[in-house]
Design a protein around this motif. Sequence first.
Motif, PDB file in Angstrom:
ATOM      1  N   VAL A 121       4.521  15.803  23.629  1.00 42.03           N
ATOM      2  CA  VAL A 121       4.679  14.397  23.249  1.00 42.03           C
ATOM      3  C   VAL A 121       4.922  14.283  21.745  1.00 42.03           C
ATOM      4  O   VAL A 121       5.804  13.534  21.294  1.00 42.03           O
ATOM      5  CB  VAL A 121       3.436  13.589  23.663  1.00 42.03           C
ATOM      6  N   ALA A 122       4.165  15.042  20.958  1.00 38.13           N
ATOM      7  CA  ALA A 122       4.337  14.994  19.504  1.00 38.13           C
ATOM      8  C   ALA A 122       5.703  15.523  19.089  1.00 38.13           C
ATOM      9  O   ALA A 122       6.317  15.016  18.139  1.00 38.13           O
ATOM     10  CB  ALA A 122       3.231  15.804  18.827  1.00 38.13           C
ATOM     11  N   ALA A 123       6.201  16.548  19.805  1.00 35.37           N
ATOM     12  CA  ALA A 123       7.488  17.145  19.454  1.00 35.37           C
ATOM     13  C   ALA A 123       8.632  16.153  19.593  1.00 35.37           C
ATOM     14  O   ALA A 123       9.662  16.282  18.915  1.00 35.37           O
ATOM     15  CB  ALA A 123       7.745  18.370  20.331  1.00 35.37           C
ATOM     16  N   LEU A 124       8.474  15.165  20.459  1.00 34.35           N
ATOM     17  CA  LEU A 124       9.512  14.158  20.640  1.00 34.35           C
ATOM     18  C   LEU A 124       9.368  12.997  19.665  1.00 34.35           C
ATOM     19  O   LEU A 124      10.112  12.024  19.743  1.00 34.35           O
ATOM     20  CB  LEU A 124       9.495  13.645  22.082  1.00 34.35           C
ATOM     21  N   GLY A 125       8.413  13.089  18.767  1.00 36.61           N
ATOM     22  CA  GLY A 125       8.311  12.099  17.700  1.00 36.61           C
ATOM     23  C   GLY A 125       7.692  10.782  18.110  1.00 36.61           C
ATOM     24  O   GLY A 125       7.951   9.754  17.478  1.00 36.61           O
ATOM     25  N   ALA A 126       6.863  10.779  19.156  1.00 40.58           N
ATOM     26  CA  ALA A 126       6.223   9.527  19.579  1.00 40.58           C
ATOM     27  C   ALA A 126       5.295   9.008  18.482  1.00 40.58           C
ATOM     28  O   ALA A 126       4.555   9.769  17.858  1.00 40.58           O
ATOM     29  CB  ALA A 126       5.440   9.756  20.868  1.00 40.58           C
ATOM     30  N   SER A 127       5.328   7.711  18.271  1.00 33.11           N
ATOM     31  CA  SER A 127       4.472   7.085  17.254  1.00 33.11           C
ATOM     32  C   SER A 127       3.024   7.066  17.737  1.00 33.11           C
ATOM     33  O   SER A 127       2.742   7.276  18.924  1.00 33.11           O
ATOM     34  CB  SER A 127       4.945   5.657  16.993  1.00 33.11           C
ATOM     35  N   PRO A 128       2.059   6.775  16.849  1.00 29.24           N
ATOM     36  CA  PRO A 128       0.658   6.696  17.273  1.00 29.24           C
ATOM     37  C   PRO A 128       0.420   5.645  18.350  1.00 29.24           C
ATOM     38  O   PRO A 128      -0.518   5.785  19.150  1.00 29.24           O
ATOM     39  CB  PRO A 128      -0.075   6.336  15.977  1.00 29.24           C
ATOM     40  N   GLU A 129       1.229   4.597  18.390  1.00 25.88           N
ATOM     41  CA  GLU A 129       1.071   3.570  19.420  1.00 25.88           C
ATOM     42  C   GLU A 129       1.611   4.040  20.764  1.00 25.88           C
ATOM     43  O   GLU A 129       1.074   3.708  21.825  1.00 25.88           O
ATOM     44  CB  GLU A 129       1.790   2.280  19.001  1.00 25.88           C
ATOM     45  N   VAL A 130       2.692   4.807  20.742  1.00 27.34           N
ATOM     46  CA  VAL A 130       3.366   5.240  21.969  1.00 27.34           C
ATOM     47  C   VAL A 130       2.715   6.485  22.570  1.00 27.34           C
ATOM     48  O   VAL A 130       2.606   6.629  23.796  1.00 27.34           O
ATOM     49  CB  VAL A 130       4.867   5.489  21.690  1.00 27.34           C
ATOM     50  N   ALA A 131       2.264   7.412  21.718  1.00 23.57           N
ATOM     51  CA  ALA A 131       1.807   8.729  22.171  1.00 23.57           C
ATOM     52  C   ALA A 131       0.713   8.687  23.241  1.00 23.57           C
ATOM     53  O   ALA A 131       0.785   9.442  24.228  1.00 23.57           O
ATOM     54  CB  ALA A 131       1.342   9.555  20.973  1.00 23.57           C
TER      55      ALA A 131
END
Length: 449
Positions: A121-131
């Motif tokens: 999830v982090a590798a795809l650049g999800a924001s703190p709200e989306v992750a």
Amino acid sequence: MPALLSAPPFRHAHDREIFRLAVPTFFALVSEPLFLLSDTAIVGTLGTAQLGGLGVAGQVLMTLANLCIFLAYGTTSAVARRFGAGEIAAGLRSGIDGLWLALLIGAAVLALGYPTAPWLVAALGASPEVAPHALVYLRISLLSTPGLLIIMAGTGVLRGLQDATTPLVVAVGANLANIGLASLLVLALDWGIGGSAWATVAAQTAGAALYVAVVLRAARRHGVSAAPSLEGLRAAAGAGAALFVRTVSLRVVLVVCTAVAARLGDPEIAAHQVATQIWSLLVFAMDAIAIAGQAIIGRYLGASDPGGARAATRRMVEWGVLAGLLFTLAVFAARPWAPLLFTDDPQVRGLLLGALVVVALMQPLSGVVMVLDGILMGAGDQRYLAWASFWTMLVFLPCAAAVRIGLADAPQGLVGLWCAFAVWMAARGATLALRARGDAWLVSGAARP
């Protein structure tokens, strides 16, 4: 390729066999992105962060699944060649080994995917709200992976045997069940985005059970054992190696698109998720002709009839262009109202309107690309497809980087990303058309050397 649109619709000698396979395949394929669109609409009622989470997790799941697409495509080609040569029992033997391989790979993906989900999830650049939403959806949905891969392998067996009706029935039934369960769990029982994921797990597992039952019944009819064969498992894995490289290259493009969109902003990733699902709906629809091509071309080459394979190829390309033109008109007609179905965020709606212009214009090209890809796959020309996909990926990556660097804060960033995607599709079309014009892919016989 020879001149397109040379014969009136439904009057060509190959139209009957094309549409006997393509029409049910069309409805089976369309049911999947229609489900995803419905799932997107259901999750969209929860908010922009949840919708973005679905986009990120969905891209991870589709990547994991599509890396194993050889379970369907490779099996279709191999079984169709055996069918054309009159060796049905041998085709079923390959199919059963494919089912076992699907189960083993699915279990491995589940075991590796769960602990690495936060990193993905982090590798795809999800924001703190989306992750957090992406992580919940991803971890639950990973439980459906063995069932999904078994469905792929089972579909390949039946399409190789020229049966497109059974996959239609299973796909529609599973996806309707998925929509019903998602509506119940998310909208009625308030399970949030996790409810949508649990609905996927239940539907995919039930669909896999149906495929196993159908294939095993056919195996008993032809005296084929249901036990796995070590030699067969090795052959199935080896045959999928080139398709694996091809699929990795394709998925890198789609994952990079998602990663760039996520880094452009939360509204951009939400709009990109919807645009991607609409594009997928149209591509899956045109893929019906491509999958029919896998079965038809494999059968002709298995029966040592390269002339028939060539004539069928020309006609299927014509139908791919016609379908693309119709979808261009359909997207432009639906464009003013499409965003209203998925979000009430005005910024997301505006971004989606821009992306849909590019989606509409690239449809005729997409039709040619999808059809030729399926035809060469049906011919067993996986090695060429692997290299072509790799080089076209290298064409795309600098374009995506230019969008990320040059349009990071620009309102047209998402449109620029979709234009980069269109460049990639054009590169794919060029490499596939070049190969199809020659004769190197027309290798006859029950098995390609």
